[in-house]
Design a protein around this motif. Structure first.
Motif, PDB file in Angstrom:
ATOM      1  N   SER A 135       0.831  -1.207   0.000  1.00  0.00           N
ATOM      2  CA  SER A 135       0.000   0.000   0.000  1.00  0.00           C
ATOM      3  C   SER A 135       0.864   1.255   0.000  1.00  0.00           C
ATOM      4  CB  SER A 135      -0.929  -0.003   1.220  1.00  0.00           C
ATOM      5  OG  SER A 135      -1.853  -1.068   1.151  1.00  0.00           O
ATOM      6  N   ILE A 136       1.947   1.228   0.783  1.00  0.00           N
ATOM      7  CA  ILE A 136       2.869   2.373   0.835  1.00  0.00           C
ATOM      8  C   ILE A 136       3.606   2.546  -0.493  1.00  0.00           C
ATOM      9  CG2 ILE A 136       4.946   3.288   1.936  1.00  0.00           C
ATOM     10  CD1 ILE A 136       4.022   1.793   4.500  1.00  0.00           C
ATOM     11  N   LEU A 189      -4.604   3.684   3.717  1.00  0.00           N
ATOM     12  CA  LEU A 189      -3.678   3.884   2.602  1.00  0.00           C
ATOM     13  C   LEU A 189      -4.311   3.499   1.269  1.00  0.00           C
ATOM     14  CD1 LEU A 189      -0.401   2.556   4.267  1.00  0.00           C
ATOM     15  CD2 LEU A 189      -0.862   4.920   3.583  1.00  0.00           C
ATOM     16  N   TYR A 193      -4.819   5.862  -1.859  1.00  0.00           N
ATOM     17  CA  TYR A 193      -4.322   5.453  -3.178  1.00  0.00           C
ATOM     18  C   TYR A 193      -5.407   5.593  -4.253  1.00  0.00           C
ATOM     19  CZ  TYR A 193      -2.300   2.444  -6.804  1.00  0.00           C
ATOM     20  OH  TYR A 193      -1.818   1.943  -7.990  1.00  0.00           O
TER      21      TYR A 193
END
Length: 215
Positions: A135-136, A189, A193
């Motif tokens: 996700s990061i 996250l 996104y």
């Protein structure tokens, strides 16, 4: 391991997680070939493929899940090949291959160590750790590469698949603080996104219309 949800609900969540993550992988492969750019960060690919290798071939925990993880393993092999092929002009061949090999070995050892240390035969802790990392890194990739290899469909598929898995695992491990923190962080996250992908898509379309507008 507890069962807070009815068996039918658990099976529906299992099906949702397996289906939407499979869709996400297929869409990443399709977009990768279309854009000639790998849509998954290399660290995420190596973490994914080694988790699937471990829990498909070395530590399988359920025949049905073994089939799903094997399918994911094959799809991730394609994504890894895309990453290597589309990076061949960016990095020296020897450096690229050495980096991939090192990441695969490190990821496999960490997955195995976590499974043994936490007595985690389902690989839940490492799976959500991978998901948080992904996700990061997806956000980082979007900010640096814009929409190359990425799309709104991929973002939604990833979020829905992970949300199904999060609810399911909460039903199994309702008292795990670490897992709960990861569920929440990943969801936040993933929403960020999706918003960023949507904004980038709108901006790309807007810029395209301006560039094609007759003077």
């Amino acid at each position: 391991m507890e069962h807070l949800l009815p068996l039918k609900a658990e099976y529906l969540l299992m099906f949702g997680a397996a289906s939407f993550w499979t869709i996400a992988y297929i869409l990443i492969i399709y977009k990768g070939f279309k854009d000639q750019f790998c849509g998954m960060p290399l660290a995420s690919i190596c973490a994914n493929i080694t988790w699937e290798f471990l829990f498909t071939f070395l530590m399988p925990f359920h025949p049905l899940q073994q089939i799903v993880t094997f399918i994911w393993f094959l799809l991730d092999c394609i994504i890894l090949l895309q990453a290597i092929y589309y990076s061949k002009d960016t990095y020296p061949k020897r450096t690229l291959h050495a980096s991939v090999f090192a990441l695969l070995v490190i990821a496999l050892l960490l997955h195995y160590g976590m499974a043994v240390e936490f007595h985690d035969k389902l690989g839940v802790y490492s799976a959500f750790g991978i998901n948080l990392l992904m996700s990061i890194l997806f956000i980082k990739m979007l900010l640096s590469q814009e929409l190359q290899g990425q799309s709104l469909s991929i973002a939604y598929s990833k979020m829905i698949g992970t949300l199904c898995a999060s609810i399911l695992c909460y039903s199994f491990f309702p008292h795990s603080l670490l897992l709960a923190i990861m569920y929440i962080l990943i969801l936040i996250l993933d929403v960020v996104y999706i918003v960023l992908v949507n904004q980038t898509s709108i901006q790309t379309i807007h810029n395209s219309s301006i560039n094609t507008k007759p003077m």
